[in-house]
Design a protein around this motif. Structure first.
Motif, PDB file in Angstrom:
ATOM      1  N   VAL A 190      62.598  53.058  20.799  1.00 15.24           N
ATOM      2  CA  VAL A 190      62.211  52.836  19.397  1.00 15.24           C
ATOM      3  C   VAL A 190      60.778  52.333  19.329  1.00 15.24           C
ATOM      4  CG1 VAL A 190      62.701  51.523  17.292  1.00 15.24           C
ATOM      5  CG2 VAL A 190      64.600  52.405  18.667  1.00 15.24           C
ATOM      6  N   ALA A 191      60.411  51.435  20.252  1.00 10.94           N
ATOM      7  CA  ALA A 191      59.040  50.898  20.258  1.00 10.94           C
ATOM      8  C   ALA A 191      58.027  52.017  20.514  1.00 10.94           C
ATOM      9  CB  ALA A 191      58.922  49.801  21.318  1.00 10.94           C
ATOM     10  N   ARG A 192      58.292  52.849  21.519  1.00  5.45           N
ATOM     11  CA  ARG A 192      57.352  53.932  21.852  1.00  5.45           C
ATOM     12  C   ARG A 192      57.254  54.932  20.700  1.00  5.45           C
ATOM     13  NH1 ARG A 192      60.094  54.319  26.891  1.00  5.45           N
ATOM     14  NH2 ARG A 192      59.070  53.043  28.473  1.00  5.45           N
ATOM     15  N   ALA A 193      58.395  55.293  20.129  1.00  2.00           N
ATOM     16  CA  ALA A 193      58.404  56.310  19.072  1.00  2.00           C
ATOM     17  C   ALA A 193      57.582  55.869  17.864  1.00  2.00           C
ATOM     18  CB  ALA A 193      59.842  56.614  18.655  1.00  2.00           C
ATOM     19  N   ASN A 194      57.408  54.552  17.708  1.00  4.52           N
ATOM     20  CA  ASN A 194      56.696  54.046  16.536  1.00  4.52           C
ATOM     21  C   ASN A 194      55.333  53.441  16.894  1.00  4.52           C
ATOM     22  OD1 ASN A 194      58.693  54.213  14.072  1.00  4.52           O
ATOM     23  ND2 ASN A 194      59.934  53.617  15.835  1.00  4.52           N
ATOM     24  N   GLY A 195      54.893  53.637  18.130  1.00  2.92           N
ATOM     25  CA  GLY A 195      53.595  53.115  18.549  1.00  2.92           C
ATOM     26  C   GLY A 195      53.482  51.609  18.402  1.00  2.92           C
ATOM     27  N   ILE A 196      54.571  50.919  18.724  1.00  4.48           N
ATOM     28  CA  ILE A 196      54.660  49.476  18.483  1.00  4.48           C
ATOM     29  C   ILE A 196      53.748  48.692  19.430  1.00  4.48           C
ATOM     30  CG2 ILE A 196      56.242  47.483  18.690  1.00  4.48           C
ATOM     31  CD1 ILE A 196      56.602  49.339  16.144  1.00  4.48           C
ATOM     32  N   THR A 197      53.014  47.712  18.880  1.00  5.71           N
ATOM     33  CA  THR A 197      52.198  46.813  19.710  1.00  5.71           C
ATOM     34  C   THR A 197      52.881  45.459  19.910  1.00  5.71           C
ATOM     35  OG1 THR A 197      51.043  45.949  17.763  1.00  5.71           O
ATOM     36  CG2 THR A 197      50.074  47.889  18.866  1.00  5.71           C
ATOM     37  N   HIS A 198      53.769  45.051  18.977  1.00  9.01           N
ATOM     38  CA  HIS A 198      54.425  43.742  19.057  1.00  9.01           C
ATOM     39  C   HIS A 198      55.902  43.874  18.696  1.00  9.01           C
ATOM     40  CE1 HIS A 198      50.204  42.612  18.932  1.00  9.01           C
ATOM     41  NE2 HIS A 198      50.545  41.420  19.395  1.00  9.01           N
ATOM     42  N   VAL A 199      56.760  43.494  19.645  1.00  9.77           N
ATOM     43  CA  VAL A 199      58.204  43.487  19.389  1.00  9.77           C
ATOM     44  C   VAL A 199      58.608  42.074  18.970  1.00  9.77           C
ATOM     45  CG1 VAL A 199      60.493  43.699  20.425  1.00  9.77           C
ATOM     46  CG2 VAL A 199      58.708  45.371  20.981  1.00  9.77           C
ATOM     47  N   MET A 200      59.160  41.960  17.781  1.00 10.11           N
ATOM     48  CA  MET A 200      59.582  40.668  17.229  1.00 10.11           C
ATOM     49  C   MET A 200      61.107  40.588  17.320  1.00 10.11           C
ATOM     50  SD  MET A 200      58.579  37.948  15.508  1.00 10.11           S
ATOM     51  CE  MET A 200      59.900  36.910  16.151  1.00 10.11           C
ATOM     52  N   ASN A 201      61.595  39.814  18.274  1.00  8.68           N
ATOM     53  CA  ASN A 201      63.034  39.714  18.522  1.00  8.68           C
ATOM     54  C   ASN A 201      63.686  38.782  17.506  1.00  8.68           C
ATOM     55  OD1 ASN A 201      65.595  39.362  19.476  1.00  8.68           O
ATOM     56  ND2 ASN A 201      65.013  38.843  21.577  1.00  8.68           N
ATOM     57  N   ALA A 202      64.577  39.314  16.678  1.00 11.24           N
ATOM     58  CA  ALA A 202      65.259  38.497  15.663  1.00 11.24           C
ATOM     59  C   ALA A 202      66.772  38.707  15.722  1.00 11.24           C
ATOM     60  CB  ALA A 202      64.716  38.824  14.276  1.00 11.24           C
ATOM     61  N   VAL A 203      67.289  38.943  16.941  1.00 13.55           N
ATOM     62  CA  VAL A 203      68.741  39.050  17.103  1.00 13.55           C
ATOM     63  C   VAL A 203      69.264  37.826  17.860  1.00 13.55           C
ATOM     64  CG1 VAL A 203      69.061  41.540  16.869  1.00 13.55           C
ATOM     65  CG2 VAL A 203      68.326  40.604  19.066  1.00 13.55           C
ATOM     66  N   GLU A 204      70.569  37.769  18.041  1.00 15.90           N
ATOM     67  CA  GLU A 204      71.186  36.641  18.746  1.00 15.90           C
ATOM     68  C   GLU A 204      70.604  36.463  20.149  1.00 15.90           C
ATOM     69  OE1 GLU A 204      75.550  36.785  18.970  1.00 15.90           O
ATOM     70  OE2 GLU A 204      75.418  38.024  17.182  1.00 15.90           O
ATOM     71  N   PRO A 205      70.543  35.211  20.613  1.00 19.07           N
ATOM     72  CA  PRO A 205      69.943  34.944  21.926  1.00 19.07           C
ATOM     73  C   PRO A 205      70.578  35.744  23.066  1.00 19.07           C
ATOM     74  CG  PRO A 205      70.524  32.879  20.824  1.00 19.07           C
ATOM     75  CD  PRO A 205      70.947  33.977  19.907  1.00 19.07           C
ATOM     76  N   LYS A 206      71.823  36.172  22.903  1.00 20.34           N
ATOM     77  CA  LYS A 206      72.438  36.881  24.032  1.00 20.34           C
ATOM     78  C   LYS A 206      71.735  38.217  24.306  1.00 20.34           C
ATOM     79  CE  LYS A 206      76.428  39.181  21.860  1.00 20.34           C
ATOM     80  NZ  LYS A 206      77.864  39.424  21.975  1.00 20.34           N
ATOM     81  N   PHE A 207      70.957  38.711  23.323  1.00 15.27           N
ATOM     82  CA  PHE A 207      70.241  39.968  23.533  1.00 15.27           C
ATOM     83  C   PHE A 207      68.797  39.751  24.014  1.00 15.27           C
ATOM     84  CE2 PHE A 207      73.367  41.075  20.110  1.00 15.27           C
ATOM     85  CZ  PHE A 207      74.161  41.886  20.887  1.00 15.27           C
ATOM     86  N   VAL A 208      68.421  38.487  24.283  1.00 16.67           N
ATOM     87  CA  VAL A 208      67.042  38.235  24.738  1.00 16.67           C
ATOM     88  C   VAL A 208      66.688  39.081  25.968  1.00 16.67           C
ATOM     89  CG1 VAL A 208      65.588  36.501  25.900  1.00 16.67           C
ATOM     90  CG2 VAL A 208      66.625  35.989  23.676  1.00 16.67           C
ATOM     91  N   PRO A 209      67.529  39.119  27.015  1.00 14.41           N
ATOM     92  CA  PRO A 209      67.108  39.860  28.213  1.00 14.41           C
ATOM     93  C   PRO A 209      66.812  41.335  27.938  1.00 14.41           C
ATOM     94  CG  PRO A 209      68.974  38.448  28.708  1.00 14.41           C
ATOM     95  CD  PRO A 209      68.793  38.408  27.219  1.00 14.41           C
ATOM     96  N   VAL A 232      66.019  42.886  24.969  1.00 15.60           N
ATOM     97  CA  VAL A 232      64.871  43.126  24.087  1.00 15.60           C
ATOM     98  C   VAL A 232      63.574  42.799  24.832  1.00 15.60           C
ATOM     99  CG1 VAL A 232      63.798  42.563  21.868  1.00 15.60           C
ATOM    100  CG2 VAL A 232      66.291  42.656  22.051  1.00 15.60           C
ATOM    101  N   PHE A 233      63.618  41.721  25.600  1.00 13.26           N
ATOM    102  CA  PHE A 233      62.475  41.281  26.426  1.00 13.26           C
ATOM    103  C   PHE A 233      62.066  42.403  27.393  1.00 13.26           C
ATOM    104  CE2 PHE A 233      61.106  38.376  30.061  1.00 13.26           C
ATOM    105  CZ  PHE A 233      60.087  37.721  29.404  1.00 13.26           C
ATOM    106  N   ALA A 234      63.042  42.964  28.089  1.00 14.53           N
ATOM    107  CA  ALA A 234      62.764  44.035  29.061  1.00 14.53           C
ATOM    108  C   ALA A 234      62.295  45.303  28.348  1.00 14.53           C
ATOM    109  CB  ALA A 234      64.016  44.322  29.886  1.00 14.53           C
ATOM    110  N   GLY A 235      62.900  45.608  27.204  1.00 15.24           N
ATOM    111  CA  GLY A 235      62.520  46.812  26.464  1.00 15.24           C
ATOM    112  C   GLY A 235      61.072  46.754  25.980  1.00 15.24           C
ATOM    113  N   ALA A 236      60.645  45.567  25.537  1.00 12.25           N
ATOM    114  CA  ALA A 236      59.266  45.410  25.059  1.00 12.25           C
ATOM    115  C   ALA A 236      58.278  45.646  26.194  1.00 12.25           C
ATOM    116  CB  ALA A 236      59.079  44.008  24.471  1.00 12.25           C
ATOM    117  N   LEU A 237      58.553  45.037  27.341  1.00 12.44           N
ATOM    118  CA  LEU A 237      57.640  45.191  28.490  1.00 12.44           C
ATOM    119  C   LEU A 237      57.574  46.651  28.931  1.00 12.44           C
ATOM    120  CD1 LEU A 237      55.789  43.733  30.507  1.00 12.44           C
ATOM    121  CD2 LEU A 237      57.784  43.435  32.006  1.00 12.44           C
ATOM    122  N   ALA A 238      58.752  47.286  28.961  1.00 11.69           N
ATOM    123  CA  ALA A 238      58.798  48.694  29.376  1.00 11.69           C
ATOM    124  C   ALA A 238      57.970  49.566  28.435  1.00 11.69           C
ATOM    125  CB  ALA A 238      60.245  49.181  29.414  1.00 11.69           C
TER     126      ALA A 238
END
Lengths: 422, 422
Positions: free
Chosen positions: A73-92, A94-100
């Motif tokens: 989703v980030a790549r398809a939209n040319g995202i520069t900043h991923v803002m994580n606003a889901v439950e903490p259990k999804f941190v790993p 979303v964190f990995a997806g942003a870096l990738a």
């Protein structure tokens, strides 16, 4: 700057609505597992601010549990900043997806802890954020920034701590985050009802985990839940509230960048709510391990904590029934710039009446959402910059607090903060 | 006499085990929806008392929700007495099944109430037992007896009331049933844990329904839950316990056969447990209406109260972890046979250590089970007889109390009762 908000629950929704009043970014994609929630947010923005503003917002379905899906989703939209606003259990994930996806990353809660297997109430196990800090090298070598814990608490509380260290104190004895409110929820008949203003799921997670405390020399240790009760006097008419130690990110973040003898977090739950949380625990209803329960469709397996959450009203929907204010801040003690003992509470108050009027967002949720938007604006302006995994206190507090307090008419957020000498 | 026990949960199991020490009947069929529970009971009896005793016990599967199924099991086994030992919600179907099969019937809880639709806390709606008393004519014309409310409370408490009216008082001001205990449950490490000694499902039903009170002239009225708290001093080392009004069958039964100015039931829940029950209610977790909850298998519908019950240890299994005593009795005030004011608490105490040793049954469950066995023996001997729908106070209390108290060696149950003048 092109922002992907992951999660259109209460806080994600409010982040988008606050961002809609600013112009520092090119586009925002609001995403959720249930895309209708994201669409509702963007529809509100378009209705309130017009089609031109609405056109800067897009929506997407996303599976926050899957790093590949987040990256796609980030790549398809040319995202520069991923803002994580889901439950903490999804941190790993979303964190990995942003870096990738080669994007910078912000969150408001860090990767979860695990209690020490044999001595949970004295010794830390896996600490909040450990998983993220373990990957700091990857973010540094990729030249990307993960700004972690950038809500209100953690977030604004850490900014206050950095401000105190730079401008108010020569040496700090204690950085004590203190959070309290005087919120009341009423039913249709005007009777006060029990309805937590923040996710009961997360509240149980925070309050039943062993609270962590930092002390210079000793490092991080833990205590039993609800330890060291104290009555703290909150400003702006909120008054005295019973606070207890709670596991929170600030205690893990502040000592990495700020020198203090002791760092604590105490949550102003109040004696009644503390009793309720203890009862939920004692009944076995805080458990996240599924149990077998009869149902009309035969036996099913549900986690008791999910049932507790489902039985209570959705906190994000409580705004219209709620009155009162919520206060977040950092109580700092030590030696002032004049060499004399000093104690000051730096704080920000959100009034539910105002946040409902301007954003259709209840004040606890809205106060959390305000701070990452300010941080994004500072990053867009280049006032804040850096790489690696960093907390809010790794950055200069002054531009943050100035932008937050400056009146809206002058280009700020119109949110003054207070400093109360004690 | 051929007895069908419907339900081999804690109380049904204990009824069978107590009956196994007696010889007043020809056969007992222990039945349950889950026949393995009935088989476990009979296996225990055979192991403890030998094959000859065991041979008088049979097992059957039964669906207590279906009157035809109950009648079919009763007919197939030539049953003369149906002993209902399932949850009160099955009273209508077991009651109807027994009559259809031409059997007499006993239960320990009566058909459920429904609150008044507009004034639940002042006015009765459908009262406990109303459905059963409405069918009294059918039982009378069939020449069959339904002995309702024949556990410990209701049951023994009603026997005490009748005894007081016949032998201790000229006129009665109040019949006040008072129930209290000093039971403690510990975990494997010896730490005290929260674990109700009686079904939390039934406790919530009793305690959150509007309590009913009888007053001569006014009749039955209701109050808000947990009303009129008082500290009652229980005998035998139990001591003072906070008691509150609770909806209970005695208040509906006693005034039908005994003249008293006022009839109440107060349950010695203790302040802590009262707080826990209120919290369960305030959290919406006492509700029996299914709600939608996430699960690994997708959304499911469960009743929160069923989840609360499933999350707690099974009360019937707590015996080995429990210490202490439970006390059931009736506090009677009025004018004695000598014309002077009199106040006496008539009571029976069960010690968990003894009931576990002799019956592998925890004391609250066992004390409930004791009384219907005594009643069945009185019916078998012809000491008690009658037709229609009748409470325990419709029968002479003396043979009951004598048989209960008489030492085992002399053919009694070896269960003395007490009378404490106040």
């Amino acid at each position: 700057m092109r922002i992907l908000i992951v999660g259109a629950g209460g806080v994600g929704d409010a982040i988008a609505k606050i961002a809609a009043t600013r112009s520092f970014y090119e586009a925002v994609v609001v995403s959720d597992y249930d895309v209708s929630r994201a669409e509702r947010t963007v529809a509100w923005i378009t209705e309130r601010h017009g089609a031109e503003v609405g056109a800067r917002f897009a929506t997407s379905r996303i599976d926050a549990s899957d790093p590949d899906a987040v990256a796609a989703v980030a790549r398809a939209n040319g995202i520069t900043h991923v803002m994580n606003a889901v439950e903490p259990k999804f941190v790993p994930s979303v964190f990995a997806g942003a870096l990738a996806a080669g994007a910078d990353y912000l969150d408001m809660a860090m990767s979860l802890s695990e209690p020490h297997p044999t001595d949970p109430y004295t010794t830390t196990g896996v600490k909040l954020g450990d998983d993220q800090f373990a990957q700091a090298g990857d973010w540094e070598s990729a030249g990307r920034l993960a700004l972690v814990g950038m809500g209100v608490e953690p977030g604004l509380s850490d900014v206050f701590a950095r401000y105190a260290a730079d401008h108010l104190f020569d040496s700090i004895d204690e950085l004590g985050v203190r959070d309290g409110a005087n919120l009341v929820v009423r039913d249709d008949d005007g009777n006060e009802i029990f309805a937590p203003s923040f996710s009961i799921w997360t509240t149980l997670e925070e309050c039943l985990n062993p609270p962590v405390i930092f002390e210079r020399g000793t490092g991080w240790t833990t205590t039993a839940p609800f330890s060291e009760p104290e009555v703290f006097e909150f400003p702006d008419g909120i008054g005295p509230v019973e606070c207890v130690n709670v596991e929170h990110e600030e205690v893990l973040l502040m000592p990495r960048w700020i020198d203090a003898k002791r760092v604590t977090f105490k949550y102003g739950l109040g004696a009644d709510f503390i009793g309720i949380l203890k009862t939920i625990r004692d009944l076995g209803l805080a458990s996240t391990v599924p149990i077998r329960v009869r149902s009309a469709a035969g036996p099913v397996e549900v986690a008791p904590r999910d049932v507790v959450a489902a039985a209570l009203p959705d906190p994000a929907g409580l705004g219209p029934r709620m009155t009162g204010k919520t206060c977040a801040g950092t109580f700092v003690t030590g030696t002032g710039k004049d060499g004399r003992p000093k104690a000051v509470y730096l704080y920000h108050v959100a009034d539910n009446e105002v946040t409902m009027r301007d954003f259709d967002s209840q004040c606890v949720v809205w106060q959390t959402a305000l701070n990452p938007v300010i941080a994004l604006e500072l990053l867009a302006r280049g006032d804040w910059e850096g790489v690696g995994v960093r907390g809010p206190e790794a950055f200069d507090a002054v531009p943050f607090l100035e932008l937050m307090a400056k009146p809206v008419a002058e280009g700020g957020y119109g949110q003054p903060w207070g400093a109360s000498d004690r």
